[in-house]
Design a protein around this motif. Structure first.
Motif, PDB file in Angstrom:
ATOM      1  N   ARG A   5      29.885  56.310  62.106  1.00  0.00           N
ATOM      2  CA  ARG A   5      30.592  57.188  61.170  1.00  0.00           C
ATOM      3  C   ARG A   5      30.199  58.645  61.409  1.00  0.00           C
ATOM      4  O   ARG A   5      31.024  59.560  61.292  1.00  0.00           O
ATOM      5  N   ILE A   6      28.932  58.872  61.726  1.00  0.00           N
ATOM      6  CA  ILE A   6      28.475  60.229  62.034  1.00  0.00           C
ATOM      7  C   ILE A   6      29.232  60.775  63.240  1.00  0.00           C
ATOM      8  O   ILE A   6      29.761  61.901  63.221  1.00  0.00           O
ATOM      9  N   ILE A   7      29.295  59.978  64.284  1.00  0.00           N
ATOM     10  CA  ILE A   7      29.971  60.404  65.515  1.00  0.00           C
ATOM     11  C   ILE A   7      31.460  60.609  65.262  1.00  0.00           C
ATOM     12  O   ILE A   7      32.069  61.558  65.768  1.00  0.00           O
ATOM     13  N   SER A   8      32.055  59.729  64.466  1.00  0.00           N
ATOM     14  CA  SER A   8      33.482  59.842  64.175  1.00  0.00           C
ATOM     15  C   SER A   8      33.790  61.148  63.459  1.00  0.00           C
ATOM     16  O   SER A   8      34.779  61.820  63.760  1.00  0.00           O
ATOM     17  N   ARG A   9      32.952  61.526  62.494  1.00  0.00           N
ATOM     18  CA  ARG A   9      33.171  62.756  61.735  1.00  0.00           C
ATOM     19  C   ARG A   9      32.931  63.995  62.578  1.00  0.00           C
ATOM     20  O   ARG A   9      33.666  64.969  62.514  1.00  0.00           O
ATOM     21  N   LYS A  10      31.885  63.967  63.384  1.00  0.00           N
ATOM     22  CA  LYS A  10      31.507  65.148  64.159  1.00  0.00           C
ATOM     23  C   LYS A  10      32.336  65.315  65.430  1.00  0.00           C
ATOM     24  O   LYS A  10      32.421  66.399  65.984  1.00  0.00           O
ATOM     25  N   GLY A  11      32.934  64.207  65.895  1.00  0.00           N
ATOM     26  CA  GLY A  11      33.593  64.241  67.195  1.00  0.00           C
ATOM     27  C   GLY A  11      34.975  64.834  67.216  1.00  0.00           C
ATOM     28  O   GLY A  11      35.453  65.237  68.285  1.00  0.00           O
ATOM     29  N   GLY A  12      35.648  64.905  66.050  1.00  0.00           N
ATOM     30  CA  GLY A  12      37.005  65.450  66.044  1.00  0.00           C
ATOM     31  C   GLY A  12      37.921  64.686  66.967  1.00  0.00           C
ATOM     32  O   GLY A  12      38.045  63.468  66.886  1.00  0.00           O
ATOM     33  N   LYS A  13      38.557  65.394  67.903  1.00  0.00           N
ATOM     34  CA  LYS A  13      39.487  64.771  68.844  1.00  0.00           C
ATOM     35  C   LYS A  13      38.823  64.449  70.187  1.00  0.00           C
ATOM     36  O   LYS A  13      39.498  64.093  71.148  1.00  0.00           O
ATOM     37  N   LYS A  14      37.516  64.564  70.254  1.00  0.00           N
ATOM     38  CA  LYS A  14      36.806  64.272  71.494  1.00  0.00           C
ATOM     39  C   LYS A  14      36.734  62.764  71.747  1.00  0.00           C
ATOM     40  O   LYS A  14      36.969  61.949  70.847  1.00  0.00           O
ATOM     41  N   ASN A  15      36.385  62.382  72.960  1.00  0.00           N
ATOM     42  CA  ASN A  15      36.013  61.001  73.244  1.00  0.00           C
ATOM     43  C   ASN A  15      34.690  60.740  72.535  1.00  0.00           C
ATOM     44  O   ASN A  15      33.743  61.519  72.674  1.00  0.00           O
ATOM     45  N   LYS A  16      34.607  59.652  71.794  1.00  0.00           N
ATOM     46  CA  LYS A  16      33.427  59.390  70.966  1.00  0.00           C
ATOM     47  C   LYS A  16      32.705  58.137  71.454  1.00  0.00           C
ATOM     48  O   LYS A  16      33.302  57.063  71.552  1.00  0.00           O
ATOM     49  N   ILE A  17      31.420  58.303  71.763  1.00  0.00           N
ATOM     50  CA  ILE A  17      30.637  57.212  72.349  1.00  0.00           C
ATOM     51  C   ILE A  17      29.331  57.037  71.573  1.00  0.00           C
ATOM     52  O   ILE A  17      28.650  58.018  71.253  1.00  0.00           O
ATOM     53  N   LEU A  18      28.984  55.791  71.289  1.00  0.00           N
ATOM     54  CA  LEU A  18      27.691  55.456  70.698  1.00  0.00           C
ATOM     55  C   LEU A  18      26.978  54.530  71.667  1.00  0.00           C
ATOM     56  O   LEU A  18      27.474  53.442  71.983  1.00  0.00           O
ATOM     57  N   LEU A  19      25.815  54.963  72.165  1.00  0.00           N
ATOM     58  CA  LEU A  19      25.050  54.169  73.112  1.00  0.00           C
ATOM     59  C   LEU A  19      23.778  53.647  72.462  1.00  0.00           C
ATOM     60  O   LEU A  19      23.018  54.411  71.852  1.00  0.00           O
ATOM     61  N   PHE A  20      23.561  52.351  72.601  1.00  0.00           N
ATOM     62  CA  PHE A  20      22.360  51.696  72.092  1.00  0.00           C
ATOM     63  C   PHE A  20      21.434  51.449  73.280  1.00  0.00           C
ATOM     64  O   PHE A  20      21.806  50.774  74.236  1.00  0.00           O
ATOM     65  N   VAL A  21      20.236  52.029  73.239  1.00  0.00           N
ATOM     66  CA  VAL A  21      19.277  51.905  74.333  1.00  0.00           C
ATOM     67  C   VAL A  21      18.079  51.105  73.844  1.00  0.00           C
ATOM     68  O   VAL A  21      17.373  51.509  72.921  1.00  0.00           O
ATOM     69  N   ALA A  22      17.855  49.943  74.462  1.00  0.00           N
ATOM     70  CA  ALA A  22      16.775  49.058  74.027  1.00  0.00           C
ATOM     71  C   ALA A  22      16.460  48.075  75.142  1.00  0.00           C
ATOM     72  O   ALA A  22      17.049  48.125  76.235  1.00  0.00           O
ATOM     73  N   ASP A  23      15.527  47.176  74.874  1.00  0.00           N
ATOM     74  CA  ASP A  23      15.245  46.086  75.798  1.00  0.00           C
ATOM     75  C   ASP A  23      16.518  45.275  76.031  1.00  0.00           C
ATOM     76  O   ASP A  23      17.351  45.144  75.129  1.00  0.00           O
ATOM     77  N   ARG A  24      16.683  44.716  77.221  1.00  0.00           N
ATOM     78  CA  ARG A  24      17.927  44.024  77.565  1.00  0.00           C
ATOM     79  C   ARG A  24      18.270  42.912  76.578  1.00  0.00           C
ATOM     80  O   ARG A  24      19.421  42.760  76.170  1.00  0.00           O
ATOM     81  N   HIS A  25      17.287  42.124  76.194  1.00  0.00           N
ATOM     82  CA  HIS A  25      17.558  41.017  75.276  1.00  0.00           C
ATOM     83  C   HIS A  25      18.060  41.534  73.933  1.00  0.00           C
ATOM     84  O   HIS A  25      19.025  41.000  73.376  1.00  0.00           O
ATOM     85  N   MET A  26      17.436  42.594  73.417  1.00  0.00           N
ATOM     86  CA  MET A  26      17.864  43.150  72.138  1.00  0.00           C
ATOM     87  C   MET A  26      19.261  43.754  72.256  1.00  0.00           C
ATOM     88  O   MET A  26      20.099  43.593  71.363  1.00  0.00           O
ATOM     89  N   CYS A  27      19.528  44.448  73.355  1.00  0.00           N
ATOM     90  CA  CYS A  27      20.853  45.043  73.563  1.00  0.00           C
ATOM     91  C   CYS A  27      21.944  43.988  73.458  1.00  0.00           C
ATOM     92  O   CYS A  27      22.920  44.144  72.722  1.00  0.00           O
TER      93      CYS A  27
END
Length: 254
Positions: free
Chosen positions: A125-147
């Motif tokens: 939701r943060i990215i959606s509000r701040k991104g406007g008309k941009k391409n919006k990406i959320l990346l989760f960085v963690a151990d492979r199993h958790m990802c």
């Protein structure tokens, strides 16, 4: 260093054990600011992320200096991303995990997207509000199993946790480390930075496995192992001229 500058670590370091993820975020992404985006973090993320759509968006980012477009732990009423990178046409939010899990998840699948307490849902939701008309990406960085586990749980959920205009992807620390090792064409100073990051992530335990190169020098020393030998002289007897005494055997006739 960045974690301490931003107040994530106390001046005495007494709470460092509780802020391992913040410290890891600052060490890794902070150091990579000294390397042009297209030659460092851009290559790493584009090659390590699983989504082809996200790969395409990152590949299209043509920028060198990017230290002025990344913010660490920006405050928002919906939560706190570990990093937010805002380009002209793309915005990338990054959530980092090391030893802990997500800070919050939904207790039921019947909660509307806008009311979800799921950590990645709130951050989308943060990215959606701040991104406007941009391409919006959320990346989760963690151990492979958790990802994989977190990503699959979100995909299996009966309601949309992630905002529809936000692309969710993940990058495992194992793949991140692998891509660090693939970087080339860097100057000697940038190579020092990458070497330090490789050593750091290796020490954290994110090395996948040792390669299967059988041409390495032998690890067995001639004076420290058993020696087994086989005689080259072998005698085989196929004698077939043995005599048979008829009176010593029974003979059955049908």
């Amino acid at each position: 260093m960045l974690a301490e500058i931003k107040g994530k670590v106390s001046r005495t370091g007494s709470n460092l054990s509780e802020r391992l993820e913040d410290n890891l975020t600052g060490n890794v992404f902070g150091a990579l600011r000294y390397i042009p985006f297209s030659e460092g973090i851009g290559k790493i993320l584009a090659n390590a992320v699983t989504s082809s759509d996200i790969k395409s968006c990152i590949h299209q980012i043509n920028i060198q200096y990017w230290a002025n477009v990344i913010g660490f732990w920006p405050y928002d009423q919906d939560g706190e991303l570990d990093a937010l990178i805002t380009f002209e046409d793309t915005i990338i939010g990054i959530e980092v995990k090391f030893l802990s899990g997500l800070s919050s998840v939904d207790e039921t699948d019947s909660i509307p997207t806008e009311e979800s307490k799921h950590q990645l849902g709130r951050e989308s939701r943060i990215i959606s509000r701040k991104g406007g008309k941009k391409n919006k990406i959320l990346l989760f960085v963690a151990d492979r199993h958790m990802c994989r586990s977190v990503y699959q749980d979100i995909k299996d959920s009966k309601h949309d946790i992630i905002e529809k205009d936000v692309m969710l992807g993940y990058v495992s620390w194992q793949d991140f480390l692998h891509e660090l090792k693939q970087l080339n064409g860097l100057d000697p100073f940038q190579q020092i930075i990458i070497k330090d990051l490789i050593d750091l992530l290796t020490r954290k335990g994110f090395e996948d496995f040792i390669d299967m190169n059988v041409n390495r020098a032998p690890i067995v020393h001639g004076n420290a192992h058993f020696n087994f030998a086989v005689s080259h002289h072998v005698e085989i007897d196929f004698t077939t001229d043995q005599s048979i005494h008829e009176e010593l055997y029974y003979e059955l006739n049908r």
